[in-house]
Design a protein around this motif. Structure first.
Motif, PDB file in Angstrom:
ATOM      1  N   VAL A  73      11.269  -1.180 -14.104  1.00 25.65           N
ATOM      2  CA  VAL A  73      12.423  -1.223 -13.205  1.00 25.65           C
ATOM      3  C   VAL A  73      12.960   0.169 -12.879  1.00 25.65           C
ATOM      4  CG1 VAL A  73      13.141  -3.585 -13.707  1.00 25.65           C
ATOM      5  CG2 VAL A  73      14.000  -1.723 -15.109  1.00 25.65           C
ATOM      6  N   ASP A  74      12.788   1.134 -13.783  1.00 24.07           N
ATOM      7  CA  ASP A  74      13.257   2.485 -13.462  1.00 24.07           C
ATOM      8  C   ASP A  74      12.425   3.095 -12.339  1.00 24.07           C
ATOM      9  OD1 ASP A  74      11.107   2.655 -15.310  1.00 24.07           O
ATOM     10  OD2 ASP A  74      11.712   4.670 -15.918  1.00 24.07           O
ATOM     11  N   VAL A  75      11.123   2.831 -12.334  1.00 19.89           N
ATOM     12  CA  VAL A  75      10.263   3.291 -11.238  1.00 19.89           C
ATOM     13  C   VAL A  75      10.634   2.543  -9.958  1.00 19.89           C
ATOM     14  CG1 VAL A  75       7.879   3.407 -10.381  1.00 19.89           C
ATOM     15  CG2 VAL A  75       8.375   3.945 -12.774  1.00 19.89           C
ATOM     16  N   LYS A  78      13.636   4.113  -8.406  1.00 19.47           N
ATOM     17  CA  LYS A  78      13.289   5.366  -7.722  1.00 19.47           C
ATOM     18  C   LYS A  78      12.653   5.076  -6.367  1.00 19.47           C
ATOM     19  CE  LYS A  78      12.534   7.918 -12.013  1.00 19.47           C
ATOM     20  NZ  LYS A  78      11.520   8.520 -12.884  1.00 19.47           N
ATOM     21  N   LEU A  79      11.795   4.060  -6.326  1.00 16.29           N
ATOM     22  CA  LEU A  79      11.156   3.678  -5.063  1.00 16.29           C
ATOM     23  C   LEU A  79      12.188   3.146  -4.073  1.00 16.29           C
ATOM     24  CD1 LEU A  79       7.994   2.050  -6.593  1.00 16.29           C
ATOM     25  CD2 LEU A  79       7.974   3.962  -4.983  1.00 16.29           C
ATOM     26  N   ARG A  80      13.136   2.357  -4.557  1.00 17.70           N
ATOM     27  CA  ARG A  80      14.205   1.854  -3.676  1.00 17.70           C
ATOM     28  C   ARG A  80      14.966   3.016  -3.052  1.00 17.70           C
ATOM     29  NH1 ARG A  80      14.947  -1.987  -8.138  1.00 17.70           N
ATOM     30  NH2 ARG A  80      14.305  -4.043  -7.398  1.00 17.70           N
ATOM     31  N   LYS A  81      15.329   3.989  -3.873  1.00 10.89           N
ATOM     32  CA  LYS A  81      16.075   5.146  -3.371  1.00 10.89           C
ATOM     33  C   LYS A  81      15.238   5.924  -2.361  1.00 10.89           C
ATOM     34  CE  LYS A  81      19.064   5.639  -7.355  1.00 10.89           C
ATOM     35  NZ  LYS A  81      19.401   6.390  -8.549  1.00 10.89           N
ATOM     36  N   HIS A  82      13.946   6.059  -2.631  1.00  7.99           N
ATOM     37  CA  HIS A  82      13.053   6.772  -1.718  1.00  7.99           C
ATOM     38  C   HIS A  82      13.030   6.093  -0.351  1.00  7.99           C
ATOM     39  CE1 HIS A  82       9.514   8.915  -0.245  1.00  7.99           C
ATOM     40  NE2 HIS A  82       9.086   7.737   0.167  1.00  7.99           N
ATOM     41  N   PHE A  83      12.787   4.788  -0.341  1.00  5.80           N
ATOM     42  CA  PHE A  83      12.667   4.078   0.932  1.00  5.80           C
ATOM     43  C   PHE A  83      14.010   3.916   1.630  1.00  5.80           C
ATOM     44  CE2 PHE A  83       8.542   2.831  -0.871  1.00  5.80           C
ATOM     45  CZ  PHE A  83       7.734   3.182   0.203  1.00  5.80           C
ATOM     46  N   GLN A  84      15.096   3.793   0.888  1.00  2.00           N
ATOM     47  CA  GLN A  84      16.416   3.722   1.509  1.00  2.00           C
ATOM     48  C   GLN A  84      16.763   5.059   2.148  1.00  2.00           C
ATOM     49  OE1 GLN A  84      18.805   2.340  -1.768  1.00  2.00           O
ATOM     50  NE2 GLN A  84      18.276   0.202  -1.404  1.00  2.00           N
ATOM     51  N   GLY A  85      16.311   6.142   1.534  1.00  2.00           N
ATOM     52  CA  GLY A  85      16.534   7.472   2.100  1.00  2.00           C
ATOM     53  C   GLY A  85      15.802   7.653   3.417  1.00  2.00           C
ATOM     54  N   ARG A 141       0.834  -1.208   0.000  1.00  2.00           N
ATOM     55  CA  ARG A 141       0.000   0.000   0.000  1.00  2.00           C
ATOM     56  C   ARG A 141       0.872   1.263   0.000  1.00  2.00           C
ATOM     57  NH1 ARG A 141      -4.043   1.507  -2.013  1.00  2.00           N
ATOM     58  NH2 ARG A 141      -4.972  -0.461  -1.504  1.00  2.00           N
ATOM     59  N   ALA A 142       1.984   1.243   0.741  1.00  2.00           N
ATOM     60  CA  ALA A 142       2.884   2.404   0.785  1.00  2.00           C
ATOM     61  C   ALA A 142       3.453   2.688  -0.601  1.00  2.00           C
ATOM     62  CB  ALA A 142       4.006   2.161   1.791  1.00  2.00           C
ATOM     63  N   ILE A 143       3.790   1.640  -1.317  1.00  2.00           N
ATOM     64  CA  ILE A 143       4.305   1.804  -2.684  1.00  2.00           C
ATOM     65  C   ILE A 143       3.204   2.326  -3.592  1.00  2.00           C
ATOM     66  CG2 ILE A 143       5.153   0.556  -4.712  1.00  2.00           C
ATOM     67  CD1 ILE A 143       6.749  -1.208  -2.760  1.00  2.00           C
ATOM     68  N   LEU A 144       2.023   1.737  -3.495  1.00  2.00           N
ATOM     69  CA  LEU A 144       0.905   2.152  -4.345  1.00  2.00           C
ATOM     70  C   LEU A 144       0.583   3.635  -4.156  1.00  2.00           C
ATOM     71  CD1 LEU A 144      -1.391  -0.960  -3.885  1.00  2.00           C
ATOM     72  CD2 LEU A 144      -0.192  -0.294  -5.970  1.00  2.00           C
ATOM     73  N   GLU A 145       0.667   4.111  -2.927  1.00  2.00           N
ATOM     74  CA  GLU A 145       0.359   5.516  -2.652  1.00  2.00           C
ATOM     75  C   GLU A 145       1.400   6.460  -3.248  1.00  2.00           C
ATOM     76  OE1 GLU A 145      -0.097   5.557   1.596  1.00  2.00           O
ATOM     77  OE2 GLU A 145      -2.101   4.682   1.490  1.00  2.00           O
ATOM     78  N   LEU A 146       2.625   5.992  -3.422  1.00  2.00           N
ATOM     79  CA  LEU A 146       3.694   6.834  -3.971  1.00  2.00           C
ATOM     80  C   LEU A 146       3.740   6.850  -5.496  1.00  2.00           C
ATOM     81  CD1 LEU A 146       6.616   5.930  -1.566  1.00  2.00           C
ATOM     82  CD2 LEU A 146       5.439   8.125  -1.724  1.00  2.00           C
ATOM     83  N   LEU A 147       3.148   5.872  -6.136  1.00  2.00           N
ATOM     84  CA  LEU A 147       3.280   5.736  -7.590  1.00  2.00           C
ATOM     85  C   LEU A 147       2.886   6.985  -8.379  1.00  2.00           C
ATOM     86  CD1 LEU A 147       2.241   2.036  -8.219  1.00  2.00           C
ATOM     87  CD2 LEU A 147       4.536   3.027  -8.217  1.00  2.00           C
ATOM     88  N   PRO A 148       1.788   7.671  -8.042  1.00  2.00           N
ATOM     89  CA  PRO A 148       1.462   8.875  -8.823  1.00  2.00           C
ATOM     90  C   PRO A 148       2.579   9.924  -8.794  1.00  2.00           C
ATOM     91  CG  PRO A 148      -0.436   8.187  -7.554  1.00  2.00           C
ATOM     92  CD  PRO A 148       0.734   7.348  -7.087  1.00  2.00           C
TER      93      PRO A 148
END
Length: 59
Positions: free
Chosen positions: A44-46, A49-56, A21-28
């Motif tokens: 995979v490019d998205v 970006k999600l990996r970098k977001h959550f690692q941050g 759900r956390a990923i789904l909410e960030l997709l837009p």
């Protein structure tokens, strides 16, 4: 079948140890406008970006 490599949202969530759900909410915010569910796939490019977001957030 698409030429672009993809990963399922639920697999990415498991990898990142977050709820799908956390990923789904960030997709837009990452430019994904089509309706997605936990079993949908993202490019995979998205995913990167999600990996970098959550690692941050964890740093």
């Amino acid at each position: 079948m698409s030429d672009v490599a993809q990963i399922r949202i639920n697999e990415l969530a498991r990898e990142l140890e977050v709820k799908a759900r956390a990923i789904l909410e960030l997709l837009p915010g990452f430019g994904v406008t089509e309706k997605k569910t936990h079993s949908s796939s993202v490019d995979v490019d998205v995913a990167e970006k999600l990996r970098k977001h959550f690692q941050g957030l964890g740093a």
